[in-house]
Each structure stands twice: as structure tokens, then as C-alpha cells.
Design an enzyme around this catalytic site. Structure first.
Site, PDB file in Angstrom:
ATOM      1  N   HIS A 124       0.869  -1.181  -0.006  1.00  0.00           N
ATOM      2  CA  HIS A 124       0.033   0.045   0.194  1.00  0.00           C
ATOM      3  C   HIS A 124       0.978   1.409   0.143  1.00  0.00           C
ATOM      4  O   HIS A 124       1.779   1.348   0.696  1.00  0.00           O
ATOM      5  CB  HIS A 124      -0.803   0.318   1.195  1.00  0.00           C
ATOM      6  CG  HIS A 124      -1.810  -1.273   1.553  1.00  0.00           C
ATOM      7  ND1 HIS A 124      -1.323  -2.431   1.854  1.00  0.00           N
ATOM      8  CD2 HIS A 124      -3.039  -1.545   1.235  1.00  0.00           C
ATOM      9  CE1 HIS A 124      -2.081  -3.393   2.139  1.00  0.00           C
ATOM     10  NE2 HIS A 124      -3.315  -2.869   1.499  1.00  0.00           N
ATOM     11  N   LYS A 150      -1.721  -8.143  -4.047  1.00  0.00           N
ATOM     12  CA  LYS A 150      -2.517  -7.125  -4.067  1.00  0.00           C
ATOM     13  C   LYS A 150      -1.658  -5.826  -3.970  1.00  0.00           C
ATOM     14  O   LYS A 150      -0.722  -5.483  -3.124  1.00  0.00           O
ATOM     15  CB  LYS A 150      -3.133  -7.185  -2.612  1.00  0.00           C
ATOM     16  CG  LYS A 150      -4.230  -5.938  -2.171  1.00  0.00           C
ATOM     17  CD  LYS A 150      -4.889  -5.752  -1.024  1.00  0.00           C
ATOM     18  CE  LYS A 150      -5.334  -4.380  -0.751  1.00  0.00           C
ATOM     19  NZ  LYS A 150      -5.700  -4.289   0.899  1.00  0.00           N
ATOM     20  N   LYS A 301     -16.138  22.875 -20.243  1.00  0.00           N
ATOM     21  CA  LYS A 301     -16.669  22.958 -21.539  1.00  0.00           C
ATOM     22  C   LYS A 301     -15.998  23.581 -22.791  1.00  0.00           C
ATOM     23  O   LYS A 301     -16.349  22.900 -23.826  1.00  0.00           O
ATOM     24  CB  LYS A 301     -18.199  23.662 -21.180  1.00  0.00           C
ATOM     25  CG  LYS A 301     -18.915  23.274 -20.287  1.00  0.00           C
ATOM     26  CD  LYS A 301     -20.459  23.715 -20.116  1.00  0.00           C
ATOM     27  CE  LYS A 301     -21.173  22.903 -19.385  1.00  0.00           C
ATOM     28  NZ  LYS A 301     -22.690  23.281 -19.271  1.00  0.00           N
ATOM     29  N   ASP A 342     -27.132  21.168 -23.692  1.00  0.00           N
ATOM     30  CA  ASP A 342     -27.869  22.213 -22.592  1.00  0.00           C
ATOM     31  C   ASP A 342     -28.847  23.022 -23.660  1.00  0.00           C
ATOM     32  O   ASP A 342     -29.960  23.532 -23.211  1.00  0.00           O
ATOM     33  CB  ASP A 342     -27.093  22.751 -22.070  1.00  0.00           C
ATOM     34  CG  ASP A 342     -26.315  22.254 -20.801  1.00  0.00           C
ATOM     35  OD1 ASP A 342     -26.968  21.602 -20.176  1.00  0.00           O
ATOM     36  OD2 ASP A 342     -25.113  22.788 -20.401  1.00  0.00           O
ATOM     37  N   ALA A 374     -24.248  29.369 -19.257  1.00  0.00           N
ATOM     38  CA  ALA A 374     -25.874  28.779 -19.280  1.00  0.00           C
ATOM     39  C   ALA A 374     -26.654  29.751 -20.352  1.00  0.00           C
ATOM     40  O   ALA A 374     -27.199  29.623 -21.427  1.00  0.00           O
ATOM     41  CB  ALA A 374     -26.423  28.488 -18.261  1.00  0.00           C
ATOM     42  N   ASN A 393     -28.085  41.778 -16.905  1.00  0.00           N
ATOM     43  CA  ASN A 393     -26.909  41.366 -16.190  1.00  0.00           C
ATOM     44  C   ASN A 393     -26.373  42.424 -15.168  1.00  0.00           C
ATOM     45  O   ASN A 393     -26.453  43.487 -15.428  1.00  0.00           O
ATOM     46  CB  ASN A 393     -26.049  40.613 -17.042  1.00  0.00           C
ATOM     47  CG  ASN A 393     -24.947  39.740 -16.078  1.00  0.00           C
ATOM     48  OD1 ASN A 393     -25.333  38.859 -15.580  1.00  0.00           O
ATOM     49  ND2 ASN A 393     -23.512  39.960 -16.238  1.00  0.00           N
ATOM     50  N   GLN A 507     -28.055  13.495 -24.292  1.00  0.00           N
ATOM     51  CA  GLN A 507     -26.671  12.619 -24.066  1.00  0.00           C
ATOM     52  C   GLN A 507     -26.997  11.106 -24.231  1.00  0.00           C
ATOM     53  O   GLN A 507     -26.162  10.576 -24.984  1.00  0.00           O
ATOM     54  CB  GLN A 507     -26.054  12.858 -22.758  1.00  0.00           C
ATOM     55  CG  GLN A 507     -25.639  14.375 -22.758  1.00  0.00           C
ATOM     56  CD  GLN A 507     -24.956  14.722 -21.252  1.00  0.00           C
ATOM     57  OE1 GLN A 507     -25.305  14.298 -20.218  1.00  0.00           O
ATOM     58  NE2 GLN A 507     -24.166  15.737 -21.539  1.00  0.00           N
TER      59      GLN A 507
HETATM   60  P1  NAP Z   1     -21.994  31.446 -14.480  1.00  0.00           P
HETATM   61  O1  NAP Z   1     -21.437  31.173 -16.036  1.00  0.00           O
HETATM   62  O2  NAP Z   1     -21.116  31.414 -13.473  1.00  0.00           O
HETATM   63  O3  NAP Z   1     -22.910  32.725 -14.759  1.00  0.00           O
HETATM   64  C1  NAP Z   1     -23.524  33.061 -13.700  1.00  0.00           C
HETATM   65  C2  NAP Z   1     -24.307  34.249 -13.835  1.00  0.00           C
HETATM   66  O4  NAP Z   1     -25.303  34.682 -13.020  1.00  0.00           O
HETATM   67  C3  NAP Z   1     -23.281  35.555 -14.298  1.00  0.00           C
HETATM   68  O5  NAP Z   1     -24.340  36.214 -15.325  1.00  0.00           O
HETATM   69  C4  NAP Z   1     -23.428  36.454 -12.945  1.00  0.00           C
HETATM   70  O6  NAP Z   1     -23.292  37.729 -13.240  1.00  0.00           O
HETATM   71  C5  NAP Z   1     -24.828  35.962 -12.544  1.00  0.00           C
HETATM   72  N1  NAP Z   1     -24.984  36.226 -11.060  1.00  0.00           N
HETATM   73  C6  NAP Z   1     -24.326  35.319 -10.073  1.00  0.00           C
HETATM   74  N2  NAP Z   1     -24.589  35.565  -8.812  1.00  0.00           N
HETATM   75  C7  NAP Z   1     -25.314  36.643  -8.982  1.00  0.00           C
HETATM   76  C8  NAP Z   1     -25.925  37.728  -7.923  1.00  0.00           C
HETATM   77  N3  NAP Z   1     -25.587  37.198  -6.549  1.00  0.00           N
HETATM   78  N4  NAP Z   1     -26.453  38.717  -8.227  1.00  0.00           N
HETATM   79  C9  NAP Z   1     -26.690  38.836  -9.607  1.00  0.00           C
HETATM   80  N5  NAP Z   1     -26.378  38.125 -10.668  1.00  0.00           N
HETATM   81  C10 NAP Z   1     -25.582  37.067 -10.243  1.00  0.00           C
HETATM   82  O7  NAP Z   1     -22.963  30.178 -14.459  1.00  0.00           O
HETATM   83  P2  NAP Z   1     -23.585  29.277 -15.492  1.00  0.00           P
HETATM   84  O8  NAP Z   1     -22.779  27.991 -15.930  1.00  0.00           O
HETATM   85  O9  NAP Z   1     -24.284  30.206 -16.562  1.00  0.00           O
HETATM   86  O10 NAP Z   1     -24.830  28.935 -14.516  1.00  0.00           O
HETATM   87  C11 NAP Z   1     -25.949  29.524 -14.082  1.00  0.00           C
HETATM   88  C12 NAP Z   1     -26.892  28.922 -13.576  1.00  0.00           C
HETATM   89  O11 NAP Z   1     -27.788  28.093 -14.620  1.00  0.00           O
HETATM   90  C13 NAP Z   1     -26.651  27.681 -12.432  1.00  0.00           C
HETATM   91  O12 NAP Z   1     -26.665  28.543 -11.217  1.00  0.00           O
HETATM   92  C14 NAP Z   1     -27.622  26.851 -12.658  1.00  0.00           C
HETATM   93  O13 NAP Z   1     -28.488  27.022 -11.658  1.00  0.00           O
HETATM   94  C15 NAP Z   1     -28.244  26.913 -13.798  1.00  0.00           C
HETATM   95  N6  NAP Z   1     -27.692  25.919 -14.701  1.00  0.00           N
HETATM   96  C16 NAP Z   1     -29.109  24.806 -15.033  1.00  0.00           C
HETATM   97  C17 NAP Z   1     -28.719  23.866 -15.923  1.00  0.00           C
HETATM   98  C18 NAP Z   1     -29.892  22.816 -15.992  1.00  0.00           C
HETATM   99  O14 NAP Z   1     -29.521  21.645 -16.329  1.00  0.00           O
HETATM  100  N7  NAP Z   1     -30.831  23.226 -15.150  1.00  0.00           N
HETATM  101  C19 NAP Z   1     -27.688  23.718 -16.694  1.00  0.00           C
HETATM  102  C20 NAP Z   1     -26.499  24.890 -16.484  1.00  0.00           C
HETATM  103  C21 NAP Z   1     -26.824  25.709 -15.741  1.00  0.00           C
HETATM  104  P3  NAP Z   1     -22.037  38.799 -13.524  1.00  0.00           P
HETATM  105  O15 NAP Z   1     -21.730  38.501 -14.581  1.00  0.00           O
HETATM  106  O16 NAP Z   1     -22.411  40.011 -12.766  1.00  0.00           O
HETATM  107  O17 NAP Z   1     -21.034  37.857 -12.398  1.00  0.00           O
END
Ligand code: NAP
Length: 532
Positions: A124, A150, A301, A342, A374, A393, A507
Site C-alpha cells: 500500500h 494486492k 466545456k 444544454d 448557461a 445582467n 446525451q
Molecule cells: P456562470 O457562468 O457563473 O454565470 C452566472 C451568472 O449569474 C452571471 O451572469 C452572474 O453575473 C450572475 N450572478 C451570479 N450571482 C449573482 C448575484 N448574486 N446577483 C446577480 N447576478 C448574479 O454560471 P452558469 O454556468 O451560466 O450557470 C448559471 C445557472 O444556470 C446555475 O446556477 C444553474 O442553476 C443553472 N444551470 C442549470 C442547468 C440545468 O440543466 N437545469 C444547466 C446549466 C446551468 P455577473 O456576470 O455579474 O457575475
């Protein structure tokens, strides 16, 4: 046939036998008693071995090998020797203690030595892959007393699992080759695929005796141990971190439903592209693994797109525009295809709620809240189908940049007539949109009292806004405050669960060429999230 072992740290006769009975009930084939803490009471250990409800391995791991036995070496080996002559199927002795063990055995009458249990000679390393790993294998292979080799070492990355599989593939004796730690889980789950003598589990996920072990029920139910064989295809979720992903539960349940010979694993890869490239490249190049695809999440991604382009693979057109992919498909001829399920999941969930085809999105007004990954994926697809999108935003510059890049760089505007523009988040109450989509984490567990829209636009909930659709991409909780208030205002609502299930279904269908069992996926998600 590879055995499923449950390892039990022994404290007393009653506790050990009760746990062994449970292990048998939960489907274990063999139990390992870790006698580390009771080396001074060999009578108890003897009773446990004699009364064991399952065949057993007797182990008393020395502290110098990562165990808990503090007894002096002569006492420890005498203890092990006594157990080896009982009904124990195997006794585990460390490679470094081999000479001492052989000396103990030399003192025994020939008959006793002859009847001794099978010797597992073990090595180990809880820190890393030992530099002399292959020399250790050689020594074990040449030791006459050794029935089973092992090896267990802490994996430095997912690539270390491949070395464990190679060792198993070239074994000359029965072998156990396991990687420890979070990177090592594939070696535990796939031990059966590569013909190991056994794999170790705990009685449950919390009661494990080595880092990276899982509970016996997780191995049986989540990873479908009984269905794994040499031809099993391997899929996984690549991210950093991936520990809390629901994807293994969803896809493994789906494979089970449609009897696809496959298993889906967490695949933690550190953020840098070099890690991604080295790991995914090595997994793809190791043909006996049958690595056939992956879900890819934050922060990889874009790494996925780059990697597949560098390997000459095919990239879905809209995914290239979005500049982020979440799905890797490895075709039977080894060629690669990437896409982003997505965006398709989001707009299809939206269209289903609106009762329209994708083309029906043309000219619809959409308020997108958020400008992250997203949002980028969904807005690209919406604009592609001709929707008029305003991105609200917190960092308004980012919204403007995203709008500009979609309109100019990707030619979305000129190609399709879609219009994208940016706006500050606090202008949301002025929005005149038919569709509101939240792509921020505002309102996500545990901050369930938060909402991205504390002040609603006046038209939503009035007669003129009766058809308003509100889509929250957050799936935990299933009904966010935003969705609850939208429902109370009479809006059509779409939950993040719908999107999540659809992206997984996309997927699954690419990988299996079979319709995804969406009912199974939904049930798994709701069970995990505690919804109805
Ligand atoms: P990300 O790239 O980190 O983007 C986050 C976004 O939210 C940015 O526009 C950010 O604004 C804003 N934000 C974060 N905190 C904030 C706050 N306290 N007040 C105001 N704006 C805020 O994240 P992402 O990958 O796009 O994901 C975003 C969300 O999408 C996730 O939290 C998740 O719940 C959801 N999602 C769901 C799925 C699904 O399959 N259902 C898949 C993917 C994502 P700034 O630009 O000002 O920082």
C-alpha cells in the site's frame, strides 16, 4: 469471478459478526475483517473467523503500512498465523513483512502450514504511486507463498487507473489492483471488468476502511456491479469538482432500464487544459477500457471543444457558435463528436411549455437574466431561431459584450434576424418580454428566499401578460421562489429539472441510440432533490 468484498474494522465479536451478517444481506461475497485494533485478543478474532457468515480475509494491518495495529511485529504475525490456520479463506500480509511471516510459518508443523489460508501479499502507498511499483509486483509474483498479489496506491490522476487495469490484464497470479482517493474510484468499480480477484467496499458509504472506497450498496445499485463484465462500456461526468453531480445516478439508472451494457462514473479532472487533454486522451487510447463518452461540466466545456478539434473530431454547428460543449460521443470507429445538449434541452423545454416548435420562437421577446455560460448557450440558440433577446445582467458590460459577440462574431443577427441586446439587471422591471429565463444562481439552495426578480414587470400577471412564460434554470429547489411567484401570477412555468432531464436525455440517446427513459431520470432527480 470477481468478488465483492466488504471491509470491516473490528471492535468486538458482536459488532463484527453483526456487520458481516449485514454485508451478506447487502450482497457481499466475502468479508475482510480488519483486526488491527484487537491483535491482543486472538480468541475473539478466532471466534469471529469461525462464526463468520461469509468466507473471510483476515487482516491485521500494521501502523507502518497505514493500518491501526500498534502491536509489536512478532505478536502481530503470530496473531495472523493463528487465524490463517482457521477457516479464513485468505490472510493478508504486507510485502515488507514477508520474511517475518515466512519465519513464523517455518516454525509450524508441515501439515498446519499446508492447510493455511491463501496468502494475499499486499503493498500500500497512501501518498502516491510508488516509484518501485513494478519491482514490487515482480517480488510478489516470484514469492512462492504468495497466492494473491494486492497493490493499492493513491492515484495522482484518473490516468493511474489505467496502470491498475494493465497490471490486471498481464497478471500471472490472482490479483487485486486498486487506486485510492477520489481519482481511484474507477479502479474499484471496474475491477470486475478487468478480472481482479475482488474489490473492496464498505458496509455503507460512511463506513469505509480506505480513501475512495464506496459502500457495498452504492457499488451494487448505483454502479450495477452484477451487470459489469469485460465488454462493459464506460462513460462519465468530467468536471472539477464532480462529487455532487446527479449524473451518475441518472445515467446508470437509465442504462439499467434499457439494458445497455455500460457504467457511468464521476471523472474529476483539474481545471487546466493540459490535465483534460492528458487524461481524456489516455482514456480514449486505452482500448480495453471501452471509453465511449462523457458529460462535461464546469470548468471543461471549452476544453472539450478544443480537445475534439485538435483530435480532428466533429463539432455540432450551433455548439461551435456557443463555444462550449457538454457532451462527448466516442463512436464505435473511435471518431469523436461533440455537441451541447444544454441549449437543445432549454429551448425544447421552453417550446413544449409554449406549445410551439422551435421555429415558433421567431420574433418572441425574451428577457434573459444572467450572462454566464448557461445564458450564452440558450441565448445563442434563441437568437438562432429568431427570438428578440434582452440580456439583463449585474455586470452590464458583460451583457453588452455577449450581445455584441452574438450579433457580430457569430453573425446570429444577420443570419437569422434574431436581435440580442444587453441591459442592467435593475432594468428588469421595465422588460416587456413574453418569456423570462433565469440563468443566474439567485434563488438556488440554500438561498431559497432570494429571487432575481423582486419587482415584477407590470404586464406579468395582468390580462395582457396571461401567456407569459417563466423559466428558471435552477433545479435545486425544484420550485424556486421565482417560479412560485410566477405560478401565483398565472404564468406558465418551466423548471430547471425539465432542462436538466432533457440535457441528460439528449446525451443518453446519442450514446445508446435508444430513447431515454425520461420517467426514470425524473424519478431519480426528484428522489435526490426530495421533491414529489
Ligand atoms: P456562470 O457562468 O457563473 O454565470 C452566472 C451568472 O449569474 C452571471 O451572469 C452572474 O453575473 C450572475 N450572478 C451570479 N450571482 C449573482 C448575484 N448574486 N446577483 C446577480 N447576478 C448574479 O454560471 P452558469 O454556468 O451560466 O450557470 C448559471 C445557472 O444556470 C446555475 O446556477 C444553474 O442553476 C443553472 N444551470 C442549470 C442547468 C440545468 O440543466 N437545469 C444547466 C446549466 C446551468 P455577473 O456576470 O455579474 O457575475
Amino acid at each position: 469471478m470477481t468478488m465483492l468484498a466488504v471491509s470491516i474494522m473490528v471492535d468486538s465479536v458482536e459488532q463484527a459478526l453483526a456487520q458481516a451478517a449485514l454485508a451478506a444481506e447487502r450482497g457481499a461475497d466475502i468479508v475482510e475483517y480488519r483486526f488491527d485494533r484487537i491483535a491482543d485478543t486472538p480468541d475473539d478474532a478466532e471466534q469471529i473467523v469461525r462464526r463468520s457468515p461469509l468466507p473471510c480475509i483476515a487482516t491485521c494491518r500494521a501502523a507502518w503500512e497505514g493500518g491501526a495495529c500498534e502491536a509489536d511485529e512478532a505478536t502481530r504475525l503470530a496473531f495472523q498465523s493463528r487465524l490463517a490456520r482457521l477457516a479464513a479463506a485468505y490472510v493478508d500480509i504486507e510485502l515488507a513483512a514477508l520474511d517475518g511471516w515466512l519465519a513464523t510459518q517455518a516454525d509450524l508443523p508441515t501439515d498446519d502450514a499446508h492447510e493455511a489460508a491463501g496468502l494475499i501479499l499486499s503493498s500500500h502507498d497512501f501518498q502516491t504511486r510508488p516509484a518501485d511499483l513494478l519491482q514490487r509486483v515482480e517480488r510478489m509474483a516470484h514469492a512462492d507463498a504468495c497466492r494473491v498479489i494486492k497493490l493499492a496506491w493513491r492515484a495522482r490522476s484518473l490516468r493511474d487507473n489505467l496502470e491498475a487495469f494493465e497490471l490486471l490484464a498481464h497478471r500471472h497470479k490472482p490479483m487485486i489492483a486498486l487506486c485510492m482517493g477520489e481519482f481511484g474510484q474507477p479502479s474499484r468499480v471496474l475491477a470486475k471488468k478487468f478480472g481482479a480477484l475482488l474489490t473492496f467496499t464498505g458496509l455503507d458509504d460512511a463506513a469505509v476502511t480506505a480513501p475512495g472506497q464506496v459502500g457495498v450498496e452504492t457499488m451494487k445499485r448505483l454502479y450495477r456491479w452484477d451487470a459489469i463484465n469485460a465488454d462493459t462500456r464506460v462513460y462519465g461526468v468530467i468536471g472539477w469538482p464532480v462529487g455532487h453531480s446527479m449524473s451518475p445516478a441518472i445515467h446508470n439508472a437509465g442504462f439499467d432500464r434499457v439494458a445497455h451494457n455500460a457504467v457511468y462514473l464521476p471523472m474529476p479532472i483539474p481545471p487546466e487544459y493540459e490535465h483534460f487533454k492528458a487524461t481524456v486522451g489516455a482514456w480514449l487510447d486505452f482500448a480495453p477500457l471501452h471509453f465511449r463518452g462523457a458529460s462535461v461540466t464546469i470548468p471543461h466545456k471549452q476544453n472539450l471543444l478544443r480537445f475534439v478539434r485538435e483530435r480532428g473530431g466533429e463539432v455540432d454547428e450551433l455548439t461551435a457558435k456557443i463555444d462550449a460543449a457538454n457532451t462527448l460521443v466516442v463512436r464505435d470507429d473511435g471518431s469523436l463528436y461533440v455537441t451541447n445538449t444544454d441549449y437543445a434541452a432549454a429551448i425544447d423545454a421552453l417550446c413544449a411549455a409554449m406549445g410551439i416548435e422551435r421555429e415558433g420562437l421567431a420574433d418572441r421577446g425574451v428577457a434573459m437574466i444572467g450572462a454566464g455560460g448557461a445564458a450564452m448557450a440558450i441565448v445563442t440558440a434563441l437568437a438562432h431561431y429568431g427570438a428578440r433577446v434582452t440580456i439583463y445582467n449585474r455586470s452590464v458590460d458583460k451583457a453588452h459584450r455577449l450581445a455584441e459577440s452574438l450579433t457580430a462574431t457569430h453573425g446570429v443577427h444577420t443570419d437569422t434576424g434574431g436581435v440580442v441586446r444587453g441591459a442592467p439587471l435593475d432594468r428588469l422591471p421595465d422588460a416587456t418580454a413574453d418569456v423570462f429565463i433565469n440563468c443566474t444562481p439567485i434563488g438556488m439552495h440554500p438561498n431559497v428566499d432570494d429571487t432575481p426578480m423582486p419587482d415584477w414587470p407590470a404586464h406579468v400577471g395582468s390580462a395582457s401578460g396571461a401567456d407569459t412564460v417563466v423559466f428558471d434554470t435552477i433545479y435545486n429547489p425544484i420550485e424556486t421562489r421565482l417560479l412560485r411567484e410566477a405560478r401565483e401570477r398565472g404564468c406558465v412555468t418551466v423548471s430547471g429539472v425539465d432542462m436538466f432531464v432533457r440535457q441528460a436525455a439528449g446525451q443518453f440517446e446519442l450514446w445508446t441510440a435508444q430513447p431515454a427513459p425520461v420517467d426514470v431520470f425524473e424519478a431519480v432527480v426528484r428522489e435526490k432533490l426530495g421533491g414529489d
